[in-house]
Design a protein around this motif. Structure first.
Motif, PDB file in Angstrom:
ATOM      1  N   LYS A  57      -6.550   1.140   7.493  1.00 25.34           N
ATOM      2  CA  LYS A  57      -7.478   0.006   7.504  1.00 25.34           C
ATOM      3  C   LYS A  57      -7.906  -0.340   6.079  1.00 25.34           C
ATOM      4  N   ARG A  58      -7.694  -1.591   5.704  1.00 22.89           N
ATOM      5  CA  ARG A  58      -8.131  -2.044   4.381  1.00 22.89           C
ATOM      6  C   ARG A  58      -8.437  -3.537   4.451  1.00 22.89           C
ATOM      7  N   SER A  59      -9.242  -4.020   3.501  1.00 22.56           N
ATOM      8  CA  SER A  59      -9.508  -5.464   3.432  1.00 22.56           C
ATOM      9  C   SER A  59      -9.761  -5.835   1.985  1.00 22.56           C
TER      10      SER A  59
END
Ligand SMILES: Nc1ncnc2c1ncn2[C@@H]1O[C@H](COP(=O)(O)OP(=O)(O)O)[C@@H](O)[C@H]1O
Ligand SMILES: [Mg+2]
Length: 234
Positions: A57-59
């Protein structure tokens, strides 16, 4: 000023519920060698993994050559031209040096062939039939770096290549990094040793708690020595 080859903006990253990256922002110009300096656990490895699309999960934004990569999977990111040399090196012990070199797929035109790699790393040519297990730590590190040159990547992410190596081998790794820079590669280097970092890099980003807290050009490292020591706790 030309647009940076790698532009990382407000990068957030998680391992499961653990929020590790809190808005990492930095950039790397084409042909530059830039370090991520910081204490153990600061988030340097996680940053590289996030850039490479290896975190679940990354943004935020990771732009490479002007193209947004944040929604791409790691194989597509590799195809765009980024390669990672991980902290644990990942040499296959039962394979020879040559077999290890041939392992990574060529994902983009322009990757070095075996002969070109041997020219850059004469030691590996000499050791080409040796098994991975028979290599010294320094030779393993050279092999781990050399191997990713085959892929066709222009941007190399090197995670603590000097870790655990004797000073004379650390110097060799330094010479290798300078040689790769002259060959035209762009490099992000994770380091804990700023004495070494100073011998290879143009600029240094200081990482703490998943954020960049300072940027120090190599030319002003001397004036910033005490501050840097405080950052790094050395
Ligand atoms: N696979 C993982 N799962 C959960 N937490 C992790 C994992 N890997 C690293 N961490 C945590 O993320 C933080 C940053 O780690 P890391 O990026 O490896 O730091 P650095 O490379 O700067 O030493 C640390 O608190 C570490 O414990
Ligand atoms: Mg690390």
């Amino acid at each position: 000023m030309a647009e940076a080859l790698l532009q990382v903006r407000d990068l957030e990253g998680w391992y499961g519920e653990s929020h590790i990256l809190h808005g990492m922002t930095f950039e790397v110009g084409r042909g530059e060698v830039v370090t991520l300096l910081g204490r153990n656990g600061a988030g340097k490895t996680t940053t590289m993994r996030a850039v490479m699309g290896m975190l679940p999960k990354r943004s935020g934004s990771v732009k490479y050559d002007g193209r947004e990569l944040i929604h791409l999977k790691s194989n597509a990111i590799a195809k765009a031209g980024i390669a990672i040399c991980p902290e644990e090196r990942g040499i296959f012990a039962s394979l020879s040096v040559k077999e290890n070199l041939l392992l990574p797929p060529r994902v983009k035109p322009g990757g070095l062939d075996l002969e070109a790699i041997y020219k850059l790393f004469p030691n590996l040519r000499e050791r080409s039939t040796s098994q991975g297990t028979k290599l010294s730590g320094g030779e393993q590190q050279m092999l781990a770096i050399a191997r990713i040159l085959r892929t066709g990547a222009d941007l190399l992410l090197l995670d603590e290549p000097t870790e655990g190596l004797a000073p004379v081998i650390v110097q060799q790794i330094g010479a290798t990094i300078r040689m790769l820079r002259e060959t035209g590669f762009t490099i992000v280097l994770v380091e804990q040793n700023f004495h070494f970092a100073a011998t290879v890099a143009d600029r240094h980003y200081v990482v703490e708690h998943g954020q960049v807290i300072d940027m120090i050009p190599n030319a002003s490292l001397e004036q910033n020595r005490e501050k840097l020591k405080t950052y790094l706790g050395v």
